[in-house]
Design an enzyme around this catalytic site. Structure first.
Site, PDB file in Angstrom:
ATOM      1  N   SER A 129       0.823  -1.205   0.000  1.00 37.12           N
ATOM      2  CA  SER A 129       0.000   0.000   0.000  1.00 37.12           C
ATOM      3  C   SER A 129       0.854   1.251   0.000  1.00 37.12           C
ATOM      4  O   SER A 129       1.921   1.287   0.604  1.00 37.12           O
ATOM      5  CB  SER A 129      -0.917   0.030   1.219  1.00 37.12           C
ATOM      6  OG  SER A 129      -1.624   1.251   1.236  1.00 37.12           O
ATOM      7  N   LYS A 183      -4.326  -6.842   3.515  1.00 35.94           N
ATOM      8  CA  LYS A 183      -4.411  -5.711   2.571  1.00 35.94           C
ATOM      9  C   LYS A 183      -5.866  -5.439   2.183  1.00 35.94           C
ATOM     10  O   LYS A 183      -6.287  -4.282   2.049  1.00 35.94           O
ATOM     11  CB  LYS A 183      -3.564  -5.987   1.322  1.00 35.94           C
ATOM     12  CG  LYS A 183      -3.675  -4.897   0.248  1.00 35.94           C
ATOM     13  CD  LYS A 183      -3.076  -3.586   0.722  1.00 35.94           C
ATOM     14  CE  LYS A 183      -3.401  -2.332  -0.016  1.00 35.94           C
ATOM     15  NZ  LYS A 183      -3.764  -2.260  -1.362  1.00 35.94           N
ATOM     16  N   HIS A 186      -7.334  -3.583   4.979  1.00 31.91           N
ATOM     17  CA  HIS A 186      -6.769  -2.226   4.901  1.00 31.91           C
ATOM     18  C   HIS A 186      -7.612  -1.379   3.955  1.00 31.91           C
ATOM     19  O   HIS A 186      -7.996  -0.250   4.252  1.00 31.91           O
ATOM     20  CB  HIS A 186      -5.315  -2.310   4.425  1.00 31.91           C
ATOM     21  CG  HIS A 186      -4.726  -1.008   3.959  1.00 31.91           C
ATOM     22  ND1 HIS A 186      -5.046  -0.434   2.741  1.00 31.91           N
ATOM     23  CD2 HIS A 186      -3.871  -0.149   4.539  1.00 31.91           C
ATOM     24  CE1 HIS A 186      -4.415   0.716   2.606  1.00 31.91           C
ATOM     25  NE2 HIS A 186      -3.685   0.911   3.684  1.00 31.91           N
ATOM     26  N   ASN A 187      -7.913  -1.945   2.805  1.00 35.72           N
ATOM     27  CA  ASN A 187      -8.684  -1.191   1.810  1.00 35.72           C
ATOM     28  C   ASN A 187     -10.118  -0.948   2.269  1.00 35.72           C
ATOM     29  O   ASN A 187     -10.685   0.109   1.999  1.00 35.72           O
ATOM     30  CB  ASN A 187      -8.678  -1.924   0.467  1.00 35.72           C
ATOM     31  CG  ASN A 187      -7.379  -1.707  -0.290  1.00 35.72           C
ATOM     32  OD1 ASN A 187      -6.350  -1.431   0.315  1.00 35.72           O
ATOM     33  ND2 ASN A 187      -7.412  -1.834  -1.598  1.00 35.72           N
ATOM     34  N   GLU A 190      -9.911   1.848   4.446  1.00 38.66           N
ATOM     35  CA  GLU A 190      -9.656   3.009   3.560  1.00 38.66           C
ATOM     36  C   GLU A 190     -10.983   3.552   3.003  1.00 38.66           C
ATOM     37  O   GLU A 190     -11.238   4.759   3.012  1.00 38.66           O
ATOM     38  CB  GLU A 190      -8.725   2.541   2.445  1.00 38.66           C
ATOM     39  CG  GLU A 190      -8.441   3.513   1.322  1.00 38.66           C
ATOM     40  CD  GLU A 190      -7.598   2.836   0.216  1.00 38.66           C
ATOM     41  OE1 GLU A 190      -6.509   2.320   0.533  1.00 38.66           O
ATOM     42  OE2 GLU A 190      -8.024   2.813  -0.952  1.00 38.66           O
TER      43      GLU A 190
HETATM   44  C1  6PG Z   1      -3.285   1.334  -1.584  1.00 37.30           C
HETATM   45  C2  6PG Z   1      -4.629   1.493  -2.235  1.00 37.30           C
HETATM   46  C3  6PG Z   1      -4.663   0.875  -3.573  1.00 37.30           C
HETATM   47  C4  6PG Z   1      -5.863   1.295  -4.404  1.00 37.30           C
HETATM   48  C5  6PG Z   1      -7.074   0.453  -4.147  1.00 37.30           C
HETATM   49  C6  6PG Z   1      -8.375   1.145  -3.930  1.00 37.30           C
HETATM   50  O1  6PG Z   1      -3.302   0.799  -0.494  1.00 37.30           O
HETATM   51  O2  6PG Z   1      -2.280   1.749  -2.159  1.00 37.30           O
HETATM   52  O3  6PG Z   1      -5.604   0.913  -1.430  1.00 37.30           O
HETATM   53  O4  6PG Z   1      -4.535  -0.488  -3.406  1.00 37.30           O
HETATM   54  O5  6PG Z   1      -6.068   2.638  -4.334  1.00 37.30           O
HETATM   55  O6  6PG Z   1      -7.150  -0.376  -5.259  1.00 37.30           O
HETATM   56  O7  6PG Z   1      -9.027   1.333  -5.105  1.00 37.30           O
HETATM   57  P1  6PG Z   1     -10.580   1.479  -5.327  1.00 37.30           P
HETATM   58  O8  6PG Z   1     -11.025   2.664  -4.541  1.00 37.30           O
HETATM   59  O9  6PG Z   1     -10.648   1.712  -6.792  1.00 37.30           O
HETATM   60  O10 6PG Z   1     -11.247   0.233  -4.935  1.00 37.30           O
END
Ligand code: 6PG
Length: 472
Positions: A129, A183, A186-187, A190
């Site tokens: 990430s 991960k 994590h997303n 996010e």
């Molecule tokens: C990271 C990000 C990266 C990417 C994701 C999210 O940790 O560097 O999370 O992996 O930005 O793919 O993308 P979406 O918002 O398109 O699902």
């Protein structure tokens, strides 16, 4: 012929930057991409005196590597990974290592581990990430699976990862596909934090009437304090970006439809699958879906146009409350994601070290924030915490912000400002901290119409009642 220490397949921005990062740290690296142009251009972008080589074919690539070969895949998740594996595995020797550094689905990784193991090859899933910049200058790296392979890669991973207080933002995340799973979560987190920030923005612009310059100042102040984080920092900067086409602020020219590549959805699906409640992450996923109903939203807003915003008495204290609400709702989103990792670790026997997860998220990654320092201390004291909200020190933070979360949520509700993330963070908190939930009634209903049985509070066992209808 001099052999190269590492190989990278997939020379898009992420792959190329990761390759250069490895080279910048003193390792020699060969690269391959199906697009021969990318491989040809590779050497031009490298730092002077680093050892980098673009190869023209998979055969050249494989034979350029020292053994056991250490190959990192940076190709889009899904079929492209399988296609690369199909082409490369016949060229490899027993003991070679293939690391998938993309956002692959963890179950795909499990399948690939087994497939490659049957050929004597090591396969690892590794979350990375930090976006393009992070890949080049120091990402957060979440490797999992094969310990033998991990130990061979460890010195390189530690040198290329971001550092916090001199400590590398990489650690072994657990067995099997744990690296991809961590991960993925994590997303998911996010997604939740981005949703919450967007809601705070909406309240500040619609209720407090802040313009982009003022929003910049607010986010700057937030980022200078306890809310310091990558996502607050970039949001601050977004409010200053001018559009090259109109010379207006760019953020105001961007259509309000959010895209998604799928990792957030996977997180929600997983939580449902293994029975973990992560509503703020779920709502962040579904909010992006709802954002795409632009035409319908426009029609509906005409039909129900009676929304009226009543300005708060004191704008300064309103802004402060929104900040505190955002901080606490963010904390609750991390709590949900981390609780998913706790359950997944049991469910899939990953053995995920939560303390190391929050430690390596402190730097390099998209959800890095100073708040993670506090989580790190909590897990250091109690590595088995099932939910970060149960930690005493964290509970003090929560209590200090709770009033603001409630008043912000109430404000949004009263004024008809959509704030699904804020509402669900608070709703989750209220449910999680309630000893007696009203689901005794749900159990009664289930037993009434479906004989699904229920448990009692006063004795062990499973019960069923022939409920009496009062219909005459
Ligand atoms: C990271 C990000 C990266 C990417 C994701 C999210 O940790 O560097 O999370 O992996 O930005 O793919 O993308 P979406 O918002 O398109 O699902």
């Amino acid at each position: 012929m001099e052999k190269y220490n590492y190989g990278v397949i997939g020379l898009g921005v992420m792959g190329r930057n990761l390759l250069y990062n490895i080279a910048d740290n003193g390792f020699s690296v060969a690269g391959f991409d199906l697009d021969a142009e990318k491989a040809r251009e590779l050497e031009q972008g490298a730092t002077q005196n680093t050892v980098v080589k673009g190869t023209a074919s998979l055969e050249d690539f494989v034979s350029a590597l020292e053994t056991p070969r250490k190959i990192i895949l940076m190709v889009p998740a899904g079929k492209p990974v399988d296609a690369v594996l199909e082409n490369i595995t016949p060229l490899l020797n027993k003991g070679d290592i293939v690391v998938d550094a993309g956002n692959s689905y963890f179950k795909d990784t499990e399948r690939r581990i087994a497939e490659l193991a049957s050929k004597g090859l090591h396969f690892m899933g590794m979350g990375v990430s930090g976006g393009e910049k992070g890949a080049r200058t120091g990402p957060s790296i979440m490797p999992g699976g094969d310990l033998e392979a991990f130990n061979l890669l460890k010195p390189m991973l530690e040198s290329i990862a971001a550092k916090v207080d001199g400590e590398a933002c990489t650690a072994y995340m657990g067995k099997s596909s744990a690296g991809n799973y961590v991960k993925m979560v994590h997303n998911g987190i996010e997604y939740a934090i981005m949703q919450l920030i967007s809601e705070a923005y909406d309240l500040l612009r619609k209720v407090a009437n802040l313009n982009n310059d003022q929003l910049y100042e607010v986010f700057k102040e937030w980022n200078n304090g306890e809310m310091n984080s990558f996502l607050i920092e970039i949001t601050r900067d977004i409010f200053q970006q001018k559009d090259s086409l109109t010379n207006d602020y760019l953020v105001d020219q961007i259509l309000d439809k959010a895209g998604a590549k799928g990792t957030g959805k996977w997180t929600s699906e997983q939580a449902m699958e293994i029975g973990v409640s992560i509503p703020t992450i779920d709502i962040a996923v579904t909010s992006r879906i709802l954002s795409a109903y632009k035409d319908e939203r426009m029609k509906a807003s005409q039909l129900y146009s009676e929304k009226q915003i009543i300005a708060p008495e004191n704008i300064e204290s309103f802004i402060k409350e929104v900040g505190d609400a955002l901080y606490l709702a963010t904390l609750i989103s991390y709590a949900q994601g981390l609780s998913l990792l706790v359950k997944a670790s049991e469910e899939y026997a990953f053995d995920i070290p939560l303390k190391d997860v929050v430690k390596i998220w402190r730097g390099g990654c998209i959800i890095r924030s100073v708040l993670l320092e506090k989580f790190y201390s909590a897990y250091t004291q109690n590595p088995d915490l099932s939910n970060i909200l149960l930690d005493k020190d964290i509970s003090e933070i929560v209590k200090s912000k709770l009033k603001s979360l409630r008043s912000t949520a109430a404000y949004a509700v009263h004024n008809g400002i959509s704030s699904l993330g804020i509402q669900t963070a608070l709703g989750y908190f209220d449910a999680y901290t309630t000893e007696s939930l009203p689901v005794n009634l749900i159990q009664a209903q289930r037993d009434y119409f479906g004989a699904h049985t229920y448990q009692r509070i006063d004795r062990e066992g499973v019960f069923h009642t022939s409920w009496k209808s009062t219909n005459n």
